[in-house]
Motif scaffolding. Sequence first.
Motif, short mmCIF file in Angstrom:
data_model
loop_
_atom_site.label_atom_id
_atom_site.label_comp_id
_atom_site.label_asym_id
_atom_site.label_seq_id
_atom_site.Cartn_x
_atom_site.Cartn_y
_atom_site.Cartn_z
N ALA A 74 -10.57 -10.37 -6.19
CA ALA A 74 -9.61 -9.36 -6.65
C ALA A 74 -8.39 -10.09 -7.20
O ALA A 74 -8.08 -11.20 -6.77
CB ALA A 74 -9.21 -8.45 -5.49
N ASN A 75 -7.75 -9.45 -8.12
CA ASN A 75 -6.54 -10.03 -8.69
C ASN A 75 -5.34 -9.35 -8.02
O ASN A 75 -4.84 -8.34 -8.50
CB ASN A 75 -6.52 -9.83 -10.21
N PHE A 76 -4.95 -9.89 -6.88
CA PHE A 76 -3.85 -9.30 -6.13
C PHE A 76 -2.52 -9.50 -6.86
O PHE A 76 -2.23 -10.59 -7.33
CB PHE A 76 -3.74 -9.95 -4.73
N PRO A 77 -1.71 -8.45 -6.94
CA PRO A 77 -0.41 -8.61 -7.57
C PRO A 77 0.55 -9.46 -6.72
O PRO A 77 1.41 -10.16 -7.26
CB PRO A 77 0.12 -7.18 -7.73
N ASP A 81 -0.85 -12.78 -1.18
CA ASP A 81 -2.23 -12.30 -0.99
C ASP A 81 -3.20 -13.10 -1.85
O ASP A 81 -4.29 -13.46 -1.41
CB ASP A 81 -2.33 -10.81 -1.35
N ARG A 82 -2.80 -13.37 -3.08
CA ARG A 82 -3.65 -14.14 -3.99
C ARG A 82 -3.87 -15.55 -3.44
O ARG A 82 -4.97 -16.07 -3.45
CB ARG A 82 -3.01 -14.18 -5.38
N ALA A 83 -2.80 -16.16 -2.94
CA ALA A 83 -2.90 -17.52 -2.38
C ALA A 83 -3.81 -17.54 -1.15
O ALA A 83 -4.60 -18.47 -0.97
CB ALA A 83 -1.51 -18.05 -2.03
N GLU A 88 -9.02 -19.04 1.20
CA GLU A 88 -10.28 -18.66 1.86
C GLU A 88 -11.48 -19.08 1.02
O GLU A 88 -12.44 -19.64 1.54
CB GLU A 88 -10.32 -17.15 2.10
N PHE A 89 -11.42 -18.82 -0.28
CA PHE A 89 -12.51 -19.20 -1.17
C PHE A 89 -12.67 -20.72 -1.21
O PHE A 89 -13.78 -21.23 -1.21
CB PHE A 89 -12.28 -18.65 -2.57
#
Length: 158
Positions: A74-77, A81-83, A88-89
């Motif tokens: 997902a492309n978190f704004p 959250d994105r980091a 995790e990935f």
Amino acid sequence: MPKAAEKKVSAKTASASKPAATGYNSIEPYKAKRGEEYMNEAQREHFRKILRAWKSDLMEEVDRTVSHMKDEAANFPDPADRATQEEEFSLELRTRDRERKLIKKIDATIERINQDDYGFCDACGVEIGIKRLEARPTATLCIDCKTLAEIKEKQEMG
């Protein structure tokens, strides 16, 4: 309650409390017979079975990771959250990379079995032993040579 019913209930609760072993962990340890030749066909087939099941388990995990990453991408704004997702990935991909290397090692070990070169120490040529191979099916060194190699490695690092 009748005794037969009690037995059924206790058997159900006993099996429900213990998770069923699957794949690599479900294979019973090899029980060598008295006077049996080391690394005979039955033993080689036992370790082939272990290695194939282990590889299969690892491949299933790879498939789960791929689908999980597709589903969760997902492309978190929010940059935090994105980091978090990227970290995790990244951790999952490092784990899969280690497993990919392990799969190569498993394939090489299966090839050693096929060439009748399995179960003997690469350094000194003695039998590695069934119990050690059960614990570490990809082992190429007997316990003594592995211990010496680890001691040397520690001395070189320290």
